[in-house]
Design an enzyme around this catalytic site. Structure first.
Site, PDB file in Angstrom:
ATOM      1  N   GLU A   1      41.844  30.090  43.743  1.00 47.32           N
ATOM      2  CA  GLU A   1      42.335  29.308  44.872  1.00 47.32           C
ATOM      3  C   GLU A   1      43.591  28.814  44.635  1.00 47.32           C
ATOM      4  O   GLU A   1      44.190  28.479  45.789  1.00 47.32           O
ATOM      5  CB  GLU A   1      41.226  28.351  45.013  1.00 47.32           C
ATOM      6  CG  GLU A   1      39.892  28.635  45.807  1.00 47.32           C
ATOM      7  CD  GLU A   1      40.099  29.075  46.958  1.00 47.32           C
ATOM      8  OE1 GLU A   1      40.508  28.563  48.025  1.00 47.32           O
ATOM      9  OE2 GLU A   1      39.335  30.505  47.399  1.00 47.32           O
TER      10      GLU A   1
ATOM     11  N   HIS B   1      45.225  35.520  47.953  1.00 46.95           N
ATOM     12  CA  HIS B   1      44.154  35.945  47.026  1.00 46.95           C
ATOM     13  C   HIS B   1      44.548  37.489  46.535  1.00 46.95           C
ATOM     14  O   HIS B   1      44.496  37.848  45.479  1.00 46.95           O
ATOM     15  CB  HIS B   1      42.837  36.070  47.615  1.00 46.95           C
ATOM     16  CG  HIS B   1      42.310  34.632  47.769  1.00 46.95           C
ATOM     17  ND1 HIS B   1      41.709  33.912  46.501  1.00 46.95           N
ATOM     18  CD2 HIS B   1      41.455  33.912  48.442  1.00 46.95           C
ATOM     19  CE1 HIS B   1      41.046  32.743  46.528  1.00 46.95           C
ATOM     20  NE2 HIS B   1      41.046  32.812  48.100  1.00 46.95           N
TER      21      HIS B   1
ATOM     22  N   HIS C   1      45.817  32.827  53.719  1.00 42.62           N
ATOM     23  CA  HIS C   1      45.041  32.415  52.816  1.00 42.62           C
ATOM     24  C   HIS C   1      44.443  33.701  51.872  1.00 42.62           C
ATOM     25  O   HIS C   1      44.742  33.942  50.658  1.00 42.62           O
ATOM     26  CB  HIS C   1      43.930  31.472  53.385  1.00 42.62           C
ATOM     27  CG  HIS C   1      42.889  31.180  52.067  1.00 42.62           C
ATOM     28  ND1 HIS C   1      43.183  29.905  51.409  1.00 42.62           N
ATOM     29  CD2 HIS C   1      41.879  31.635  51.580  1.00 42.62           C
ATOM     30  CE1 HIS C   1      42.003  29.839  50.712  1.00 42.62           C
ATOM     31  NE2 HIS C   1      41.428  30.788  50.550  1.00 42.62           N
ATOM     32  N   GLU C   2      43.990  34.655  52.637  1.00 36.19           N
ATOM     33  CA  GLU C   2      43.464  35.820  51.917  1.00 36.19           C
ATOM     34  C   GLU C   2      44.302  36.693  51.398  1.00 36.19           C
ATOM     35  O   GLU C   2      44.294  37.148  50.380  1.00 36.19           O
ATOM     36  CB  GLU C   2      42.468  36.422  53.023  1.00 36.19           C
ATOM     37  CG  GLU C   2      41.234  35.664  53.453  1.00 36.19           C
ATOM     38  CD  GLU C   2      40.273  35.152  52.481  1.00 36.19           C
ATOM     39  OE1 GLU C   2      40.081  35.613  51.319  1.00 36.19           O
ATOM     40  OE2 GLU C   2      39.814  33.890  52.750  1.00 36.19           O
TER      41      GLU C   2
HETATM   42 ZN    ZN Z   1      39.869  31.434  49.072  1.00 33.07          ZN
END
Ligand code: ZN
Length: 490
Positions: A286, A259, A255-256
């Site tokens: 997101e 980003h 997830h990170e």
């Molecule tokens: Zn996030």
């Protein structure tokens, strides 16, 4: 513009120092050093703030002749003005009082959450709401107050769009939620211990596999995973290693990394403007993290491809089938805590917060009634009811920092990701690329259609670049329905 650029450079220098201190605070700093670091951050933030927020700069920027500027410089000024217009209407003493209130409210919220004592936090919440209403009213915009709030997170976003979005979710996904709750999966029990050292090596391998550039970023550990960046060549991410749960660090790392891949691939031209560098609004951000986490990371073939890597560090997985892992990471059921929710029930957690915020800003509900409203909405939409405010209205940090209007970005991001995936699938066959373990073309596509632009386009313009149309929630609904019917109706 020369004057503006040199001040932006100065501001960036402060910002880089602040970012490095924040990073230190969350990852390495000793407990006794934290108060000192926090006060340094406070001091530097004040200096960075007053570079542009002063009478001279505000009138200088207001009087610039935009027609004399390049298209890119016009966007830089527009971005600066957007921030200044929000702040300049607020009397300085109120602004400072609000910052102090937020710091105290966050501390009190933590205590209230730990002791399940909403009445400790509610006087702060009430003041935070009053300040927010007052600041929004100062701007005197010709729209409902809550629309002004939503706009600060995403240009053009309003209740009309969100009502439509959430009503569709309500109408179309209730049956799927009923299906997963009534038919729990039979899962093979996962190993119950994972050493942090091995998890760390695996997290590094996975971040590199999905496209995180370790020459322009670092991966470390913190209590709550996050991404911090002050420049495309300095993007820092964290994860958290739990001894009993390997998949938590796997998915927070991916997830990170999503980003970070976004930030690392903003074009040099945009990065150099400083004001337009960094990712677009939170919902587009997101969309990228969730794209990697869910649409890539929870795919059957992705798991099949990383299984040998997992086995390299945790041999016990040799006794498991890919299907065991797939079902484990895609099980769904109604629950109380947003950050632990699965993909299907997740947007309902967001819808509940959205309705609570509408009650606050449209209906001026008394803060004493909010826990009851929160619990009733959980009952109504997810069929579960919190038995404490710790598991209810006190669970998230956002209200204590007056981040009203922030939550919808999480659900919108997931929905944007589905829409983006759909167009990509038509053009580059994402499914096949994941199966072939070739993620570089996926990254190239996202770089070209989304990442490179930074803040130089609006979120709607980015969606049109990436998908040929404005936001259409149907892709997300179809994705969730198909996915969970596929898993639960076998
Ligand atoms: Zn996030």
């Amino acid at each position: 513009m020369e004057k503006i650029h040199s001040l932006l450079l100065k501001q960036k220098a402060y910002q880089s120092a602040i970012t490095a201190l924040h990073w230190d605070l969350e990852t390495e700093a000793a407990s006794k050093s934290k108060a000192n670091i926090a006060s340094s951050i406070g001091y530097l933030s004040g200096e960075a703030y007053s570079i542009f927020v002063n009478e001279e700069m505000i009138s200088y920027i207001d009087n610039l002749d935009l027609n004399q500027l390049s298209a890119l410089d016009q966007k830089v000024i527009k971005e600066l003005k957007k921030d200044l217009d929000k702040i300049k209407v607020i009397p300085k003493e109120e602004f400072v009082a609000f910052q102090t209130l937020k710091a105290n409210a966050t501390n009190t919220w933590q205590e209230a959450k730990n002791t399940n004592n909403y009445s400790l936090f509610s006087p702060y919440l009430s003041q935070l709401i009053d300040y927010t209403k007052k600041f929004m009213a100062y701007r005197n915009e010709a729209k409902p107050l809550y629309d002004t709030i939503l706009n600060d997170y995403e240009e053009g976003l309003n209740m009309k769009t969100l009502d439509h979005f959430f009503n569709l979710l309500k109408d179309e996904l209730q049956a799927s939620i009923k299906l997963v709750n009534e038919n729990p999966l039979t899962l093979k029990k996962m190993p119950d211990h994972y050493g942090a050292g091995k998890q760390k090596k695996l997290a590094h391998d996975l971040a590199a596999l999905v496209g995180f550039d370790f020459e322009a970023g670092v991966l470390k550990e913190s209590e709550h995973p996050f991404t911090l960046g002050s420049d495309k060549n300095d993007v820092r991410i964290t994860t958290h290693y739990y001894h009993h749960n390997l998949f938590s660090s796997i998915y927070s790392t991916i997830h990170e990394a999503g980003h970070a891949i976004y930030e690392q691939n903003i074009s040099d031209e945009i990065n150099d403007t400083i004001a337009l560098g960094g990712g677009n609004c939170m919902s587009i951000h997101e969309s990228q993290s969730r794209f990697y986490e869910n649409l890539v990371g929870r795919e059957y073939h992705f798991l099949k491809n990383i299984k040998p890597l997992i086995e390299k560090y945790f041999e016990a997985f040799k006794d498991y089938q890919v299907e065991d892992l797939y079902l484990h990471v895609n099980q769904a059921k109604s629950s109380l805590i947003r950050v632990e929710a699965d993909e299907l029930t997740y947007p309902f957690h967001i819808m509940i917060r959205y309705e609570v915020e509408k009650a606050i800003f449209n209906d001026n509900i008394d803060v004493a009634l909010l826990p009851q409203l929160w619990n009733d909405l959980y009952d109504q939409y997810l069929g579960v009811r919190p038995t404490s405010d710790t598991d209810g209205i006190l669970q998230d940090v956002h209200f204590s920092q007056a981040l009203f209007g922030y939550f919808p970005s999480y659900a919108l991001g997931s929905a944007y990701a589905s829409q983006i995936y759909n167009t990509m699938q038509e053009k580059i066959n994402v499914k096949q690329l994941i199966e072939d373990n070739d993620l570089s073309l996926i990254k190239d596509y996202l770089n070209e259609h989304i990442h490179q632009y930074g803040k130089a386009l609006t979120s709607n313009e980015i969606l049109i670049k990436a998908t040929g149309k404005s936001f259409d929630p149907q892709y997300y609904i179809d994705y969730l329905k198909n996915k969970y019917q596929g898993i639960y109706q076998k």
